[in-house]
Design a protein around this motif. Structure first.
Motif, PDB file in Angstrom:
ATOM      1  N   ASP A 139       0.669  -1.223   0.289  1.00  0.00           N
ATOM      2  CA  ASP A 139      -0.142   0.361  -0.023  1.00  0.00           C
ATOM      3  C   ASP A 139       0.450   1.447   0.263  1.00  0.00           C
ATOM      4  O   ASP A 139       2.273   1.361   1.368  1.00  0.00           O
ATOM      5  CB  ASP A 139      -1.025   0.160   0.743  1.00  0.00           C
ATOM      6  CG  ASP A 139      -1.729   1.052   1.247  1.00  0.00           C
ATOM      7  OD1 ASP A 139      -2.956   1.391   0.687  1.00  0.00           O
ATOM      8  OD2 ASP A 139      -1.515   1.525   1.729  1.00  0.00           O
ATOM      9  N   GLY A 140       0.458   2.285  -0.796  1.00  0.00           N
ATOM     10  CA  GLY A 140       1.057   2.936  -1.201  1.00  0.00           C
ATOM     11  C   GLY A 140       1.289   4.507   0.327  1.00  0.00           C
ATOM     12  O   GLY A 140       2.272   4.915   0.375  1.00  0.00           O
ATOM     13  N   GLU A 169       2.602   0.212  -4.031  1.00  0.00           N
ATOM     14  CA  GLU A 169       1.508   0.937  -5.560  1.00  0.00           C
ATOM     15  C   GLU A 169       1.850   3.021  -5.820  1.00  0.00           C
ATOM     16  O   GLU A 169       1.946   3.648  -4.624  1.00  0.00           O
ATOM     17  CB  GLU A 169       0.292   1.253  -4.529  1.00  0.00           C
ATOM     18  CG  GLU A 169      -1.026   1.724  -5.292  1.00  0.00           C
ATOM     19  CD  GLU A 169      -2.363   2.152  -3.950  1.00  0.00           C
ATOM     20  OE1 GLU A 169      -2.562   2.970  -4.507  1.00  0.00           O
ATOM     21  OE2 GLU A 169      -1.946   2.380  -2.485  1.00  0.00           O
ATOM     22  N   GLN A 170       2.529   3.646  -6.767  1.00  0.00           N
ATOM     23  CA  GLN A 170       2.935   4.780  -6.693  1.00  0.00           C
ATOM     24  C   GLN A 170       1.730   5.723  -6.601  1.00  0.00           C
ATOM     25  O   GLN A 170       1.919   7.015  -5.840  1.00  0.00           O
ATOM     26  CB  GLN A 170       3.337   4.494  -8.667  1.00  0.00           C
ATOM     27  CG  GLN A 170       4.541   3.996  -8.322  1.00  0.00           C
ATOM     28  CD  GLN A 170       5.635   4.265  -7.313  1.00  0.00           C
ATOM     29  OE1 GLN A 170       6.168   5.539  -6.905  1.00  0.00           O
ATOM     30  NE2 GLN A 170       6.262   3.375  -7.238  1.00  0.00           N
ATOM     31  N   GLU A 171       0.564   5.452  -6.634  1.00  0.00           N
ATOM     32  CA  GLU A 171      -1.084   6.167  -6.198  1.00  0.00           C
ATOM     33  C   GLU A 171      -1.059   7.262  -5.421  1.00  0.00           C
ATOM     34  O   GLU A 171      -1.399   8.205  -4.737  1.00  0.00           O
ATOM     35  CB  GLU A 171      -1.330   6.034  -7.087  1.00  0.00           C
ATOM     36  CG  GLU A 171      -1.577   6.113  -8.705  1.00  0.00           C
ATOM     37  CD  GLU A 171      -2.658   5.351  -9.475  1.00  0.00           C
ATOM     38  OE1 GLU A 171      -3.751   5.486  -8.811  1.00  0.00           O
ATOM     39  OE2 GLU A 171      -3.142   5.518 -10.812  1.00  0.00           O
ATOM     40  N   GLY A 172      -1.111   5.983  -4.205  1.00  0.00           N
ATOM     41  CA  GLY A 172      -1.271   6.049  -2.858  1.00  0.00           C
ATOM     42  C   GLY A 172       0.199   6.459  -2.170  1.00  0.00           C
ATOM     43  O   GLY A 172      -0.086   7.881  -1.137  1.00  0.00           O
ATOM     44  N   PHE A 173       1.634   6.505  -2.467  1.00  0.00           N
ATOM     45  CA  PHE A 173       2.050   6.775  -2.206  1.00  0.00           C
ATOM     46  C   PHE A 173       2.469   8.968  -2.683  1.00  0.00           C
ATOM     47  O   PHE A 173       2.540   9.364  -1.213  1.00  0.00           O
ATOM     48  CB  PHE A 173       3.821   6.779  -2.476  1.00  0.00           C
ATOM     49  CG  PHE A 173       4.505   7.042  -2.152  1.00  0.00           C
ATOM     50  CD1 PHE A 173       5.327   6.398  -0.798  1.00  0.00           C
ATOM     51  CD2 PHE A 173       5.812   8.530  -2.337  1.00  0.00           C
ATOM     52  CE1 PHE A 173       6.540   7.145   0.200  1.00  0.00           C
ATOM     53  CE2 PHE A 173       6.665   9.052  -2.042  1.00  0.00           C
ATOM     54  CZ  PHE A 173       6.896   8.158  -1.234  1.00  0.00           C
ATOM     55  N   ALA A 174       2.087   9.047  -4.258  1.00  0.00           N
ATOM     56  CA  ALA A 174       1.657   9.961  -4.262  1.00  0.00           C
ATOM     57  C   ALA A 174       0.789  11.072  -3.317  1.00  0.00           C
ATOM     58  O   ALA A 174       1.228  12.297  -3.105  1.00  0.00           O
ATOM     59  CB  ALA A 174       2.200  10.380  -6.273  1.00  0.00           C
ATOM     60  N   ARG A 175      -0.135  10.303  -3.584  1.00  0.00           N
ATOM     61  CA  ARG A 175      -1.219  10.996  -2.234  1.00  0.00           C
ATOM     62  C   ARG A 175      -0.965  11.639  -1.358  1.00  0.00           C
ATOM     63  O   ARG A 175      -1.022  12.565  -0.807  1.00  0.00           O
ATOM     64  CB  ARG A 175      -2.666   9.862  -2.860  1.00  0.00           C
ATOM     65  CG  ARG A 175      -3.272  10.714  -2.248  1.00  0.00           C
ATOM     66  CD  ARG A 175      -4.642  10.321  -3.230  1.00  0.00           C
ATOM     67  NE  ARG A 175      -4.648   8.753  -2.117  1.00  0.00           N
ATOM     68  CZ  ARG A 175      -4.464   7.655  -2.816  1.00  0.00           C
ATOM     69  NH1 ARG A 175      -4.658   7.805  -4.260  1.00  0.00           N
ATOM     70  NH2 ARG A 175      -4.510   6.529  -2.484  1.00  0.00           N
ATOM     71  N   ALA A 176       0.068  10.346  -0.804  1.00  0.00           N
ATOM     72  CA  ALA A 176       0.161  11.110   1.259  1.00  0.00           C
ATOM     73  C   ALA A 176       1.324  12.143   0.954  1.00  0.00           C
ATOM     74  O   ALA A 176       1.363  13.121   2.177  1.00  0.00           O
ATOM     75  CB  ALA A 176       0.977   9.779   1.699  1.00  0.00           C
TER      76      ALA A 176
END
Length: 211
Positions: A139-140, A169-176
């Protein structure tokens, strides 16, 4: 590089040619130790940007592979010394900068050691959790928490995850990451507002003769 690999093997109680995982670790450590030694001697220092970032990433990757060989204590600075011994006759600047090189490497090793120990434990839990859930990814947001809490580099998380057949998960990391930046901007704006308000109040008091 073979002499440097053999030196590392002596430090770690391993020997090249006996195991693929050990061989890889010895190769990575020798290669990165050489690069780090030359870079620091040339004036680069570990940092979070530019060539200093590349240097820090190489150093930390070598330290992690040292853990694979069972090295829990700083050791890379000694490998850097072996690089200087091996190549110092040809590159005199290495000999001249020996103290600087070994000091910088050891200091960075010690700092990263704590991060690596804490972060690796947490990452191992995330990997187990993902596999038990039948996921092929970490999980990002959890990966970001690992980065934000322990300073564990995303690149290292991705590398270790990859070794276990997982991706991050890149999207979750970028969002956080963006949420964290937004909070930081808001906090900075609030601090600037309070500072300006305090300055205005001080001017008013000075003008009215109050203290």
């Amino acid at each position: 590089l073979r002499d440097i690999m053999d030196f590392t093997g002596e430090l770690t109680g391993t020997r090249y040619g006996t195991d693929d995982e050990i061989d890889l670790a010895l190769k990575v450590i020798a290669d990165h130790a050489r690069a780090v030694t030359f870079a620091i001697s040339d004036g680069a220092l570990p940092s979070n940007e530019g060539r200093g970032y590349v240097l820090r990433r190489l150093l930390r990757r070598a330290v992690r592979f040292g853990r694979v060989l069972g090295m829990a204590e700083p050791f890379l600075y000694r490998v850097a010394g072996a690089v200087i011994d091996k190549m110092g006759d040809t590159y005199q600047e290495l000999v001249k900068n020996r103290e600087l090189v070994t000091k910088v490497v050891k200091t960075e090793e010690e700092r990263f050691g704590e991060t690596l120990a804490q972060g690796t434990d947490m990452l191992s839990g995330l990997i187990s959790e993902a596999k038990q859930a039948g996921r092929n990814y970490i999980d990002g947001e959890q990966a970001f928490r690992l980065y934000d809490t322990y300073g564990f580099p995303l690149e290292l998380t991705e590398e270790i995850a990859g070794e276990n057949g997982l991706v991050v998960e890149q999207e979750g990391f970028a969002r956080a990451m963006e949420q964290q930046r937004s909070r930081a901007r808001s906090a900075r704006q609030e601090t600037e507002y309070l500072s300006e308000k305090s300055a205005r109040m001080k001017n008013v008091l000075e003008q009215t003769g109050e203290t």
